[in-house]
Enzyme design. Structure first.
Site, PDB file in Angstrom:
ATOM      1  CD  GLU A 364      -3.396   0.496   1.663  1.00  0.00           C
ATOM      2  OE1 GLU A 364      -3.518  -0.632   2.116  1.00  0.00           O
ATOM      3  OE2 GLU A 364      -4.309   1.354   1.697  1.00  0.00           O
ATOM      4  CD  GLU A 641      -4.485  -0.460   9.003  1.00  0.00           C
ATOM      5  OE1 GLU A 641      -3.858  -1.539   9.030  1.00  0.00           O
ATOM      6  OE2 GLU A 641      -5.028  -0.014   7.985  1.00  0.00           O
TER       7      GLU A 641
HETATM    8  C1  BGC Z   1      -5.343   2.742   4.466  1.00  0.00           C
HETATM    9  C2  BGC Z   1      -5.713   3.947   5.256  1.00  0.00           C
HETATM   10  C3  BGC Z   1      -6.727   4.745   4.575  1.00  0.00           C
HETATM   11  C4  BGC Z   1      -7.912   3.875   4.355  1.00  0.00           C
HETATM   12  C5  BGC Z   1      -9.018   4.583   3.661  1.00  0.00           C
HETATM   13  C6  BGC Z   1      -6.551   1.921   4.211  1.00  0.00           C
HETATM   14  O1  BGC Z   1      -6.270   0.856   3.401  1.00  0.00           O
HETATM   15  O2  BGC Z   1      -4.330   2.024   5.068  1.00  0.00           O
HETATM   16  O3  BGC Z   1      -5.033   4.312   6.307  1.00  0.00           O
HETATM   17  O4  BGC Z   1      -7.019   5.976   5.088  1.00  0.00           O
HETATM   18  O5  BGC Z   1      -7.586   2.683   3.677  1.00  0.00           O
HETATM   19  O6  BGC Z   1     -10.139   3.981   3.907  1.00  0.00           O
END
Ligand code: BGC
Length: 765
Positions: A364, A641
């Protein structure tokens, strides 16, 4: 260095060798020998690549950047670097050399196949030489350059790097080297994008973490050495190894371990995050990859042979991040809060890499707009992020859609099939980020540069997303955004329970407010009136839809109360009732927070501003799940996260989205600095400082220090022998006000000029 615009005569060149969407190609080495009659008076090199480059002149590396030229919205703007290389050139033969990496340009970007922007790395260099006699000549990249593959068999930011030392090229960037076996480069047509001097800070190597010994092997079945850096980082590992020629050593990386001691790599998703080094078998060999990085704390070295066939003589973690100098410091009497502070700072280091990313480990690593706005205030205290955000907001302008939409990810990658609009709290980074940078650095240029982009998005909202002043209205915008992302109060897996239109409208009001304030700063009186008027109408619409006459909010989530209060959307006379209801919700939740990405940054501010400092401290010091200190108690060295990334009852969360290095919840750092220690901005750029320490909870002392443009600002307080002792420092050219907590008083002055101040306060009787 030069500031005059470069008049480019050099040509873009590349290797004829090219990979495919799923197959990699070896990194090309490029070289160009040329002769000089005498050592030059001055030699300036302008250089860039689509992809990554490392440069050498006569065997010497040029510059200390990593991942040059960086990542921008390449389709619009390509940054180049300028180096004064006078000292590297000499009379006689000289050689310009470059190694190209795939990087973001043609390697993997997030979940996509390779070659997102282009099929192979391209290179452009122009060396402008002035001789001692005043004559000038230019050596530019062109058809006369030669290329070869070498030891870097593959390189990719997400997948890793494979290096075969048996294919090393020797002194390839030195004069006298025979390149007879090298091929000619291919000349490419110039891309349509603008070439611009680099403005943001480059990625550099920072801390080096030496790991003295492998981890003890107390788990059955583990036979190869694992090393623990003791810190979750973004970066890579430099190894010293000895072993037989042709043996390949693999390096695997992980942020955490499984209960059986093996590396937990499931959360890396499609990122292979594996490096390979093939030994040439000539004694101790030292290697660090060039064109990759990983997010990890643990590294395992393994090889296809007996464990004793390879000797690992050294392992060193190399921390990589954008060169944003450290400016801020916070500490207090609570050891777990001090560890939380370290985790916040490491979360920032791990995710400020060219763009503000969500995470450094899985496939990502994108410039998620929502995450960036949530964390920017905290980031701007701990490090100097002014030019970093100038650059990224330029990326945002370059990524803005024709209709005015601002994407969820900048630079735009169109990942995960998401719509063009980033939606509430994500696209709104377009307002919160420039306004915050203006607050921290007093920098009006960022407002000037971004004002048009902000206005265009407001027009887009008006046309596409707003119905009767309600944004993300389900009748107009069925998608509506990411909600209060990862709040635990929703029925869905990721979108919290706070209604999307409430989040949308609260942020819409905030955008209008920032538009009005920005217009005010920029002296646009008519605009200011217009945005102020819109703001008033949005606030009224919000009240009609979500606020009862008694001050209750139509959705019973913590975040809906937090947003209503933080963005001043509730009538003044019912604010206390609204705040009391928020406290009840927290109480019902066992004095635990229930907010996601959207509510968390404001939660403690709102509690403090409405007279519930005690509740704010309860949440800050809460150690049981969910809380900021729960991960700390469980060994975290960065911000997770998810509140429930790991729990004793359930183990690891869904491997599909479980990063241990996401900075969003680290946004609490702002409150710790501004309120626990009490260092706050009173006027943009800290021209006026507000010291407002609010001791509470179990804390007996706290301090914050900031290296501002005017000099050091600091506050330290301690509760001792029934008094509150304060040490304050106000830099030259600024002034400060001390606001004591309501239960303390002092006979000393609270309007402070530059210098050191020691103040004692006593309890009010
Ligand atoms: C990311 C985020 C992001 C989110 C949005 C995720 O996959 O890691 O931090 O803001 O998607 O929905």
């Amino acid at each position: 260095m030069t500031s005059t615009p470069v008049s480019w005569t050099a040509q873009w060149i590349a290797s004829p060798v090219c990979g495919g969407p799923r197959t990699t190609a070896p990194a090309p080495y490029l070289r160009k020998p040329f002769s000089l009659a005498s050592a030059p008076k001055r030699a300036i090199l302008h250089v860039t690549a689509l992809g990554l480059y490392d440069l050498e002149i006569n065997g010497q590396p040029v510059g200390d950047s990593v991942f040059a030229p960086g990542w921008t919205e390449y389709r619009v703007r390509i940054p180049y670097q300028t180096h004064d290389v006078t000292g590297l050139l000499k009379a006689g033969e000289n050689v310009l050399g470059a190694i190209l990496g795939d990087g973001w340009y043609c390697g993997h970007v997030a979940e996509k196949n390779r070659q997102f922007y282009g099929d192979r790395p391209r290179f452009l260099a122009q060396l402008e030489i002035t001789g001692t006699d005043g004559t000038t000549c230019t050596i530019g990249s062109d058809a006369t350059w030669k290329t070869s593959t070498g030891p870097i068999l593959e390189n990719d930011l997400l997948m890793g790097e494979s290096y075969d030392a048996r294919h090393e090229l020797g002194a390839w960037s030195n004069p006298g080297y025979s390149d007879a076996a090298w091929q000619s480069v291919v000349v490419e047509s110039a891309p349509a994008a603008l070439l611009v001097p680099q403005t943001g800070p480059a990625v550099k190597r920072h801390e080096r973490i030496r790991v003295p010994a492998p981890m003890p092997n107390d788990h059955a079945g583990i036979i190869f050495p694992r090393f623990d850096l003791g810190q979750n980082i973004a970066g890579r590992v430099k190894i010293s190894v000895k072993g037989p020629r042709g043996m390949t050593i693999g390096l695997r990386f992980a942020e955490v371990l499984n209960p059986n001691g093996t590396l937990y790599t499931e959360n890396l998703r499609g990122a292979r995050a594996t490096d390979n080094y093939t030994l040439k078998g000539e004694g101790t060999e030292i290697w660090e990859p060039r064109f990759t990085f990983h997010g990890f704390r643990y590294v395992e070295l393994y090889w296809n042979g007996k464990p004793d066939q390879v000797t690992v003589e050294g392992v060193e973690g190399i921390v990589l991040h954008s060169d944003t100098p450290r400016t801020g410091h916070f500490a207090c009497s609570h050891p777990l809060l001090n560890q939380l502070t370290q985790n916040i700072i490491w979360g920032q280091k791990g995710n400020f890499l060219e763009v503000p990313t969500d995470c450094p480990q899985r496939d990502e690593r994108l410039g998620w707009t929502g995450d960036a706005q949530v964390f920017i205030r905290t980031a701007g205290f701990f490090m100097d992020v002014q030019s970093f955000f100038h650059k990224w907001l330029q990326d945002m302008r370059d990524s803005q859609g024709i209709a005015g939409d601002i994407p969820p990810i900048v630079p735009l990658t169109g990942s995960f099939g998401l719509p063009g609009d980033g939606g509430p709290a994500w696209a709104d980074a377009a307002y919160i980020c420039p306004w915050t940078i203006y607050q921290i650095y007093g920098d009006q240029n960022i407002l000037r540069d971004h004002y048009e982009c902000m206005g265009r998005y407001m027009a887009y909202l008006d046309k596409e997303k707003v119905l009767d002043c309600i944004r993300a209205h389900p009748d107009k915008d069925p998608w509506g955004g990411f909600g209060d992302w990862l709040a635990l109060d929703g029925s869905g897996k990721t979108i919290g329970g706070t209604p999307i239109d409430l989040i949308g409208t609260a942020h819409y009001a905030n955008n209008a407010d920032i538009m009005a304030k920005t217009a005010g700063v920029l002296g646009k009186k008519e605009d200011e009136r217009r945005w102020r008027d819109l703001h008033g109408r949005i606030v009224q619409a919000f009240r009609n839809r979500y606020v009862t006459p008694a001050g209750l909010i139509a959705a019973g989530t913590q975040t809906s109360y937090v947003l209503a209060l933080h963005f001043n959307l509730v009538p003044e006379d019912v604010r206390p009732a609204t705040a009391r209801q928020l406290v009840r919700l927290i109480d019902k939740n066992g004095w635990h927070l229930g907010t996601g990405f959207v509510g968390t940054p404001y939660l403690l501010h709102v509690l403090e501003h409405t007279g519930h400092l005690d509740v704010a401290y309860k949440l800050l010091e809460q150690e049981s799940f969910p809380s900021w200190l729960f991960p700390v108690k469980n060994g975290a060295t960065t911000i997770w996260e998810r509140w429930d990334g790991w729990t004793p009852e359930k183990g690891f969360q869904d491997k599909g989205m479980n990063s241990f290095n996401h900075y969003a919840y680290g946004a609490v750092g702002d409150w710790m600095v501004s309120t626990v220690a009490g260092l706050e901005i009173a006027e943009p750029g800290y021209r006026k400082i507000l010291f407002k320490p609010r001791p509470g909870g179990s804390l007996t002392k706290a301090e914050a220090k900031l290296q501002s443009a005017s000099g050091q600002i600091s506050i330290a307080w301690e509760k001792k022998e029934g008094a509150l002792h304060l040490d304050l420092e106000v830099p030259p050219g600024t002034s400060a006000t001390l606001s004591l907590p309501k239960e303390w008083q002092t006979r000393e002055k609270t309007d402070l000029g530059p210098g050191q101040h020691r103040i004692k306060a006593t309890p009010k009787s």
